[in-house]
Design an enzyme around this catalytic site. Sequence first.
Site, mmCIF file in Angstrom:
data_model
loop_
_atom_site.group_PDB
_atom_site.id
_atom_site.type_symbol
_atom_site.label_atom_id
_atom_site.label_comp_id
_atom_site.label_asym_id
_atom_site.label_seq_id
_atom_site.Cartn_x
_atom_site.Cartn_y
_atom_site.Cartn_z
ATOM 1 N N TYR A 153 0.862 -1.177 0.000
ATOM 2 C CA TYR A 153 0.000 0.000 0.000
ATOM 3 C C TYR A 153 0.895 1.223 0.000
ATOM 4 C CZ TYR A 153 -3.489 3.366 1.754
ATOM 5 O OH TYR A 153 -4.321 4.451 1.911
ATOM 6 N N ASP A 248 9.412 2.733 -0.747
ATOM 7 C CA ASP A 248 8.440 3.456 0.062
ATOM 8 C C ASP A 248 8.750 3.114 1.523
ATOM 9 O OD1 ASP A 248 6.326 4.381 1.498
ATOM 10 O OD2 ASP A 248 4.764 3.527 0.209
ATOM 11 N N LYS A 276 4.791 10.427 7.728
ATOM 12 C CA LYS A 276 4.583 11.006 9.066
ATOM 13 C C LYS A 276 5.770 10.851 10.019
ATOM 14 C CE LYS A 276 2.119 6.827 8.726
ATOM 15 N NZ LYS A 276 1.122 6.438 7.758
HETATM 16 N N1 HOZ Z 1 -1.575 1.053 6.862
HETATM 17 C C1 HOZ Z 1 -1.919 2.440 6.891
HETATM 18 C C2 HOZ Z 1 -0.702 3.258 7.075
HETATM 19 N N2 HOZ Z 1 0.242 3.060 6.046
HETATM 20 C C3 HOZ Z 1 -2.977 2.643 7.909
HETATM 21 C C4 HOZ Z 1 -3.360 4.058 8.129
HETATM 22 C C5 HOZ Z 1 -4.582 4.519 7.421
HETATM 23 O O1 HOZ Z 1 -4.860 4.072 6.301
HETATM 24 O O2 HOZ Z 1 -5.285 5.342 8.010
#
Ligand code: HOZ
Length: 437
Positions: A153, A248, A276
Site C-alpha cells: 500500500y 516506500d 509522518k
Molecule cells: N496502513 C496504513 C498506514 N500506512 C494505515 C493508516 C490509514 O490508512 O489510516
Amino acid sequence: MDVHTPVQTLNHTASLALFEAAKHKIPGGVNSPVRAFKSVGGNPVFVKSAKGAYLFDEDGNQYIELINSWGPMILGHAHPLIEEAVAKAIVDGLSFGAPTRREVEMADLICQMVPSIEMVRMVNSGTEATMSAIRVARGYTGRDKIIKFEGCYHGHGDSFLIAAGSGVATLGIPDSPGVTKGVANDTLTAPFNDLEAVRTLVAANKGQIAALILEPVVGNMGCVPPADGFLVGLRNICDEEGIVLIFDEVMTGFRLAKGGAQELYGIKPDMTTLGKIIGGGMPVGCYGGKREIMECVAPAGKIYQAGTLSGNPIAMAAGKAMLTHLNDNPEVYTQLETTGATLEAGLVQGLCDAGLPYVINRVGSMITLFFTDQSVSNFSDAKTSDTEKFGRYFRLMLNQGIYLAPSQYEAMFLSTALTPEHINTIVAAHKNALAQL
Ligand code: HOZ
C-alpha cells in the site's frame, strides 16, 4: 495449569455516542477507513489523549499502544523533546508558504541519515510523497508504466489502488471504483518476493516501465520481510532496464534503522518516500533520491509538484527534534530490537502452549501475528489467515487494554516507551485471549 481471567467488555459508552454522531457527518464515521474496526467487529475507540506507551479513550479506558500512529511515534506519545520543539515553534507562527531555515536543516539531516537521498522535497503526507515520486520517475524516464506489488500500500493515489493492502485489503476492495482504466492499465502488479514475476512483467513491457515501487519490508499486508536476494534482485533488474527503483519507507524509514530498511538490507534505491515519521507524527512527508533525478523537479526542472503547506514550520520543528534524537542515540535501535524480540518470544510461547497454528513475522519493531499455518511471504499467503479468529483475538486484547491495529493486514509498531513490564502485561493478555478465542 494456568487460570484464565474471563475478559469483560470495557465501557465504551462515550466512544459509541461519538461514533453514532460521526456517522451522520463523516463517511463511515471515520476519516480513514481502517479506523472503523470493520473487519474486527465492534466500534472504534475514540482517543482523548496519549502519553508514552499509553492511549486514553473518551470513556477513561487506558490501553498499551501498539499502533503508535501507524509508525511514527518511535519514542512513544507526547515525548518531551518533541513537545518542547513544537511549543517553541508555535510562537513564531503556524504557516508561511515561504522558505524557512528549518527546511534547510531538515533536508540536511535527512540526506545525512539516508545517504541514497541526495536531494529531498517536503510534502504533507506519505500519499503525496508516493504520488509525486512516480510522477518524477515518469518525467525522468519518459515512460508511463509502474510496477507495484500485490498487498503493498502506497497511500490512496489512483495509481496505487490496484491490488493494494492495508485498509483496501481489509475492506476487500482491492481495485477502487473511481480509478480510471487508463491509470489502472499503467500499474502492473507482481506477487511480493517473486523476482521471476517481475522479470516476466519487465520483458513483456520492454522500455515502458518508469518505476518499480515497494515497501522494502511490507507493513500493509501485515509485516512481510523481503526474502534473501529479493531486494538486490530488484536493484539489478532496475539497473539493467533503466527503471527507477523507489523504496516506500513511510513505515520503515528511521524505524528499522537510522537509515531505514535500505540501511538494514544494504540496498540503495534511486528514490525514497517518507511520511509522518519525519514529523514525529505531524502531517508531513517527503520524497528524495539521486540528484540527477531530483533536479528534474520544478523549479530546478520541469516536473511540477508544489504545496503551500509543504515544509510546514511546526512539522519541521517536530521532525527535526525526533530525527536529531535518533541520529544521536543509535541505542534506540538496539532497544527496539530487544523489545521486539522479547514480545515475539512471549507471543510464540503463548501460541505454542495453546496449540494454535500461527506465523509471526517480525523485523525489528514491526511485527504481525497471522492466524495461519503456512509461512507468509506475499499477499496470497497473508490471505490464508483466519481473519475471523484475528477479529476475536483483537477484541479480547482491546478489552484487556491492549490496542492492536484493527486488521489482520497491518503491523504492530513498537516504541521505546514500552518497558519489560508492558511486554509482560501484553503477553499475559495474549495468553488469556488465546485461551478464550
Ligand atoms: N496502513 C496504513 C498506514 N500506512 C494505515 C493508516 C490509514 O490508512 O489510516
